[in-house]
Design an enzyme around this catalytic site. Structure first.
Site, short mmCIF file in Angstrom:
data_model
loop_
_atom_site.label_atom_id
_atom_site.label_comp_id
_atom_site.label_asym_id
_atom_site.label_seq_id
_atom_site.Cartn_x
_atom_site.Cartn_y
_atom_site.Cartn_z
N SER A 22 0.83 -1.21 0.00
CA SER A 22 0.00 0.00 0.00
C SER A 22 0.87 1.26 0.00
O SER A 22 0.58 2.23 -0.71
CB SER A 22 -0.88 0.04 1.26
OG SER A 22 -1.89 -0.90 1.17
N ARG A 26 1.51 4.25 -3.06
CA ARG A 26 1.31 5.68 -2.79
C ARG A 26 2.59 6.47 -3.01
O ARG A 26 2.56 7.60 -3.51
CB ARG A 26 0.77 5.87 -1.37
CG ARG A 26 -0.72 5.44 -1.29
CD ARG A 26 -1.13 5.13 0.12
NE ARG A 26 -2.55 4.85 0.26
CZ ARG A 26 -3.13 3.68 -0.02
NH1 ARG A 26 -2.41 2.67 -0.47
NH2 ARG A 26 -4.43 3.51 0.14
N ASP A 313 -7.12 -7.62 4.82
CA ASP A 313 -6.30 -8.51 3.96
C ASP A 313 -5.80 -9.73 4.72
O ASP A 313 -5.25 -10.66 4.11
CB ASP A 313 -5.11 -7.73 3.39
CG ASP A 313 -5.57 -6.70 2.36
OD1 ASP A 313 -6.70 -6.82 1.85
OD2 ASP A 313 -4.79 -5.77 2.08
N LYS A 340 -12.69 -8.89 -3.32
CA LYS A 340 -11.23 -8.80 -3.42
C LYS A 340 -10.75 -9.53 -4.68
O LYS A 340 -11.53 -9.77 -5.58
CB LYS A 340 -10.60 -9.35 -2.14
CG LYS A 340 -10.96 -8.54 -0.90
CD LYS A 340 -10.35 -7.17 -0.94
CE LYS A 340 -10.78 -6.33 0.24
NZ LYS A 340 -10.34 -4.95 0.15
C1 S3P Z 1 -5.69 -1.13 0.04
C2 S3P Z 1 -6.92 -1.09 0.64
C3 S3P Z 1 -7.72 -2.29 0.91
C4 S3P Z 1 -6.89 -3.56 0.81
C5 S3P Z 1 -6.01 -3.57 -0.40
C6 S3P Z 1 -5.06 -2.38 -0.37
C7 S3P Z 1 -4.98 0.13 -0.21
O1 S3P Z 1 -8.75 -2.37 -0.03
O2 S3P Z 1 -7.73 -4.68 0.81
O3 S3P Z 1 -5.26 -4.76 -0.43
O4 S3P Z 1 -3.77 0.10 -0.50
O5 S3P Z 1 -5.62 1.19 -0.11
P1 S3P Z 1 -10.17 -1.61 0.21
O6 S3P Z 1 -9.89 -0.17 0.25
O7 S3P Z 1 -11.00 -1.97 -0.98
O8 S3P Z 1 -10.70 -2.16 1.48
#
Ligand code: S3P
Length: 428
Positions: A22, A26, A313, A340
């Protein structure tokens, strides 16, 4: 690549967990918005983050990788080519598609088509299309699914209450707000991961958090170097493995400990795991630390409500833990798991049952009875889902006879180093 996992000896040793997916996404995206030069250290090797990096490159950034996992992004010429219809392949990555939609929608004159693989093309995009359209965005879509054709336009600020606690939705709207005159606010029922808020603040954006609401005003970002910590979602597979393989004792270094991600530590603690945070510091506005985990007897618990976005996750590996815990584990309020990389509720229940687990699917989660000895001797499927692949692998470590996980290469989406780290903990 099909892989057969055998019952293991105790896991012992020290591993360093690779880069957070994540935060890597970003870092690359936000660097592309700075107009300057940003060095990102410990960038993810996973295929998802490389989808993001390719797009940053297509959008006009100069991207260099001077050494392993160091990425230098020069954004001086980014987002300048208004005549092109950019074709942006997001691969398997929901974060790439949803966050770039928010970045591109307010850039007047820019045209882009965002595509994805089969799994991503099936995932819901209405959750980002609706708020972006409320802001005035021009998006064509395939019945609210990818491909998304976005024509950058002047947007208007919005005060949006998100029906799902999703960091991708929140980030998409905030990124659109970053290039929109006025104050854009997103409110969620429960706080989802907040890496966007933290990194935007680190890069100097005008952003404010108030309970479960976040507001952003049009801002420019400063080019500042970014160090990415290790991914707690990757570490979770090793925390779980050490907790269920008898006599294990491991230290996992450099784990991101942002409280919006540490639901797995809370769950393990409540289940009776032997888990200890050794050292903690803050790096680029994110908490980071080392964790020691030893084998212990686990007990079943109920997981529901506010904690769900903090471990969304990790539910596949929690389901595996639950098969090794005494009593009943109930997972509720997790219906978004069906959206997912696969329908994680349905797929997990089907695969766990093959190994002898006592598990029932519910509309918003599952109920698991432990403790069982997985029988192994069967082939399981990962449904092109990296987290299901690794969860089944961990179950194989305590199976009576060898357990096969088909198409294990899907692990490369987030964690190509997984097998190497397993070897580091068993080669002593
Ligand atoms: C993520 C947010 C989550 C997560 C994904 C990564 C992110 O999804 O499940 O693996 O990097 O913002 P959701 O925002 O759909 O819950």
């Amino acid at each position: 690549m099909n892989i057969t996992v055998e019952k293991t000896k105790p896991l012992r040793g020290i591993i360093t967990i690779p880069s957070d997916k994540s935060i890597s996404h970003r870092a690359a995206m936000f660097a592309s918005l700075t107009g300057g030069r940003v060095v990102i250290r410990n960038f993810s090797n996973g295929a998802d983050c490389h989808s993001t990096l390719n797009i940053v490159c297509l959008l006009g950034c100069e991207v260099q990788t001077p050494s392993e996992q160091v990425v230098v992004i020069d954004a001086a010429n980014a987002y300048k080519n208004k005549n092109e219809n950019y074709m942006l392949d997001c691969g398997n990555s929901g974060t790439t598609m949803r966050l770039f939609s928010g970045i591109i929608a307010p850039l007047e004159g820019l045209n882009a088509t965002l595509t994805g693989d089969l799994s991503l093309s099936r995932r819901p995009m209405k959750r980002i299309i609706l708020p972006l359209e409320l802001m005035g965005a021009k998006i064509k879509h395939n019945a609210f699914k990818a491909p998304l054709l976005i024509k950058g336009a002047e947007l208007f600020p919005v005060d949006y209450r998100s029906p799902v606690a999703s960091a991708q939705v929140k980030s998409c709207v905030l990124l659109a707000g970053l290039n929109t005159v006025g104050k854009t606010t997103v409110t969620e029922e429960y706080v989802s991961r907040n890496h966007t808020e933290r990194m935007l603040a680190y890069l100097g954006a005008d952003i404010e958090v108030n309970g479960t609401s976040v507001s952003v005003k049009k801002s420019s970002l400063e080019p500042k170097d970014i160090d990415v910590c290790g991914d707690i979602s990757s570490a979770a597979f090793f925390m779980a493995a050490a907790s269920i393989v008898p006599d294990s004792d491991i230290v996992i270094k450099n784990i991101g400990l942002n409280p919006t991600r540490t639901g797995i530590i809370d769950v393990l603690t409540k289940m009776g795991a032997d888990i200890e945070i050794l050292e903690q510091k803050t790096v680029c506005n994110e908490e980071v630390g080392d964790i020691r985990v030893k084998y212990s007897n686990l007990k079943g618990i109920t997981i529901e409500g506010e904690i769900i976005p903090r471990l969304i996750d990790e539910i596949p590996i929690i389901a595996v833990l639950a098969t090794q815990a005494d009593g009943t584990t109930t997972i509720k309020d997790a219906q978004d798991l069906r959206n997912k990389e696969s329908d994680r509720i349905k797929c997990l229940v089907a695969e766990l049952k093959k190994t002898g687990a006592i598990v029932e699917e519910t509309p918003d989660g599952m109920v698991i009875e432990g403790k069982i000895t997985p029988r192994g001797g069967c082939c399981t499927e990962c449904y092109h889902d990296h987290r299901i692949a690794m969860s089944l692998y961990v179950l194989g470590l305590v199976s009576e006879s060898p357990l096969t996980v088909n198409e294990f290469q899907w692990v490369d989406i987030s964690f190509p180093e997984f097998l190497k780290l397993v070897t580091e903990l068993t080669d002593y």
